[in-house]
Design a protein around this motif. Structure first.
Motif, PDB file in Angstrom:
ATOM      1  N   LEU A   1      -8.471   3.426   5.036  1.00 19.56           N
ATOM      2  CA  LEU A   1      -7.752   4.410   5.442  1.00 19.56           C
ATOM      3  C   LEU A   1      -5.765   3.990   5.656  1.00 19.56           C
ATOM      4  CD1 LEU A   1     -10.111   6.659   7.108  1.00 19.56           C
ATOM      5  CD2 LEU A   1      -9.423   6.976   4.719  1.00 19.56           C
ATOM      6  N   ILE A   2      -5.814   2.908   6.262  1.00 24.78           N
ATOM      7  CA  ILE A   2      -4.950   2.096   7.294  1.00 24.78           C
ATOM      8  C   ILE A   2      -3.983   2.015   6.103  1.00 24.78           C
ATOM      9  CG2 ILE A   2      -3.496   0.511   8.685  1.00 24.78           C
ATOM     10  CD1 ILE A   2      -5.414   1.009  10.375  1.00 24.78           C
ATOM     11  N   PHE A   3      -5.197   0.735   4.960  1.00 26.01           N
ATOM     12  CA  PHE A   3      -3.702   0.332   3.511  1.00 26.01           C
ATOM     13  C   PHE A   3      -3.326   1.303   2.481  1.00 26.01           C
ATOM     14  CE2 PHE A   3      -5.508  -3.851   5.983  1.00 26.01           C
ATOM     15  CZ  PHE A   3      -3.972  -4.288   5.630  1.00 26.01           C
ATOM     16  N   GLY A   4      -4.569   2.691   2.835  1.00 22.82           N
ATOM     17  CA  GLY A   4      -4.351   3.391   1.770  1.00 22.82           C
ATOM     18  C   GLY A   4      -3.347   4.404   1.696  1.00 22.82           C
ATOM     19  N   HIS A   5      -2.807   4.285   2.999  1.00 20.80           N
ATOM     20  CA  HIS A   5      -1.661   5.888   3.540  1.00 20.80           C
ATOM     21  C   HIS A   5      -0.642   5.602   4.373  1.00 20.80           C
ATOM     22  CE1 HIS A   5      -6.080   7.861   2.763  1.00 20.80           C
ATOM     23  NE2 HIS A   5      -5.240   8.466   2.609  1.00 20.80           N
ATOM     24  N   THR A   6       0.045   4.382   4.150  1.00 22.63           N
ATOM     25  CA  THR A   6       1.706   3.887   4.236  1.00 22.63           C
ATOM     26  C   THR A   6       1.860   4.724   3.939  1.00 22.63           C
ATOM     27  OG1 THR A   6       1.451   2.279   2.798  1.00 22.63           O
ATOM     28  CG2 THR A   6      -0.243   1.584   4.309  1.00 22.63           C
ATOM     29  N   ALA A   7       3.579   4.681   4.586  1.00 19.02           N
ATOM     30  CA  ALA A   7       4.119   4.993   4.225  1.00 19.02           C
ATOM     31  C   ALA A   7       5.568   4.451   2.988  1.00 19.02           C
ATOM     32  CB  ALA A   7       6.214   4.433   5.451  1.00 19.02           C
ATOM     33  N   VAL A   8       4.652   3.526   2.336  1.00 25.24           N
ATOM     34  CA  VAL A   8       5.420   2.712   0.942  1.00 25.24           C
ATOM     35  C   VAL A   8       4.639   2.348   0.231  1.00 25.24           C
ATOM     36  CG1 VAL A   8       6.565   0.814   2.253  1.00 25.24           C
ATOM     37  CG2 VAL A   8       4.164   0.118   1.803  1.00 25.24           C
ATOM     38  N   GLY A   9       2.809   3.648   0.022  1.00 24.56           N
ATOM     39  CA  GLY A   9       2.050   4.297  -0.897  1.00 24.56           C
ATOM     40  C   GLY A   9       0.981   3.091  -0.001  1.00 24.56           C
ATOM     41  N   ASP A  10       0.198   3.338  -1.260  1.00 20.69           N
ATOM     42  CA  ASP A  10      -1.465   2.766  -1.435  1.00 20.69           C
ATOM     43  C   ASP A  10      -1.555   1.067  -1.493  1.00 20.69           C
ATOM     44  OD1 ASP A  10      -3.825   2.436  -1.401  1.00 20.69           O
ATOM     45  OD2 ASP A  10      -4.462   3.540  -3.172  1.00 20.69           O
ATOM     46  N   LEU A  11      -1.810   0.676  -0.058  1.00 19.95           N
ATOM     47  CA  LEU A  11      -1.915  -0.732  -0.765  1.00 19.95           C
ATOM     48  C   LEU A  11      -3.189  -1.189  -0.983  1.00 19.95           C
ATOM     49  CD1 LEU A  11       0.347  -2.119   2.524  1.00 19.95           C
ATOM     50  CD2 LEU A  11       0.971  -1.527  -0.466  1.00 19.95           C
ATOM     51  N   THR A  12      -4.317  -0.482  -0.921  1.00 21.85           N
ATOM     52  CA  THR A  12      -5.782  -1.354  -0.776  1.00 21.85           C
ATOM     53  C   THR A  12      -5.868  -1.830  -2.302  1.00 21.85           C
ATOM     54  OG1 THR A  12      -6.367   1.622  -1.837  1.00 21.85           O
ATOM     55  CG2 THR A  12      -6.343   0.222   0.029  1.00 21.85           C
TER      56      THR A  12
END
Length: 225
Positions: free
Chosen positions: A133-144
């Motif tokens: 969730l943390i990496f999937g909803h960042t200000a720069v997009g989905d990092l997952t």
């Protein structure tokens, strides 16, 4: 040559303040309403059974909420608490009430490591679901999509060398080819005891430096050679 980069979250890729000042209070605020609404769901019920097992007593829903709130206040690293927090946060992310925090250098470093052919993994005391969730909803997009996998307390505590040995079994990679990044010296000690390479990320004065491990101020300063 480092083939795998294993990262901690709090104080490493993301702000400790985000977790302690945003996520934890959000979970505590919404805990009782969440339990009332979802207690009959199989996964929630399973986690409540685990709370009872750890407390070694039968608990009403109110009693279980009391225990979970106490664990939140004590910052306990126990799997049922982390799992339930993750479920509560998932609702918050879906409703747009939460946004995952990462430091400005984190996306750039992760993308560079991925582009260089390294595999990226996360090991955090927060549940795997909460990590995504943390990496999937960042200000720069989905990092997952940058990550190949995630580990949480189900492999063991982060200050126990055996936890890192269990991770190595999953990675099927020589210990010296894995670099673990964390801000916590005891976690780095445990990883090194299992044979991993280590590096301490010191973001600010809240981190206690240890001379036993290489140190960097941010992820862009990490050397993988």
């Amino acid at each position: 040559m480092i083939r795998v980069v294993l990262v901690d979250i709090e104080g490493t890729t993301s702000s400790i303040n985000f977790v302690h000042q945003t996520l934890f209070p959000y979970a505590r605020q919404h805990l009782r309403a969440f339990l009332r609404a979802h207690a009959d769901e199989a996964e929630v019920h399973r986690q409540l059974d685990e709370v009872e097992r750890l407390e070694n007593r039968e608990l009403s829903l109110q009693d279980a909420a009391d225990v979970l709130e106490r664990w939140i206040d004590e910052d306990r690293k126990v799997t049922p608490l982390k799992a339930l927090q993750g479920m509560i946060w998932a609702e918050g992310y879906r409703q747009g009430e939460l946004q995952g925090h990462v430091y400005d250098d984190t996306p750039e470093a992760l993308r560079a490591w991925k582009a260089s052919g390294r595999a990226l993994y996360v090991y955090s005391s927060g549940s795997v679901e909460a990590q995504k969730l943390i990496f999937g909803h960042t200000a720069v997009g989905d990092l997952t999509p940058l990550f190949s996998g995630y580990f949480d307390t189900r492999v063991g505590g982060k200050r126990e060398a055996e936890s890192y040995r269990q991770i190595l079994k999953t990675l099927q990679c020589p210990p010296a080819a894995v670099l673990f990044l964390s801000d916590v010296g005891e976690e780095l000690d445990a990883a090194r005891a299992a044979g991993l390479k280590t590096c301490q990320v010191i973001r600010d004065d809240s981190t206690v430096p240890t001379a036993d491990h290489p140190q960097v101020p941010d992820l862009l300063a990490v050397r993988l050679d």
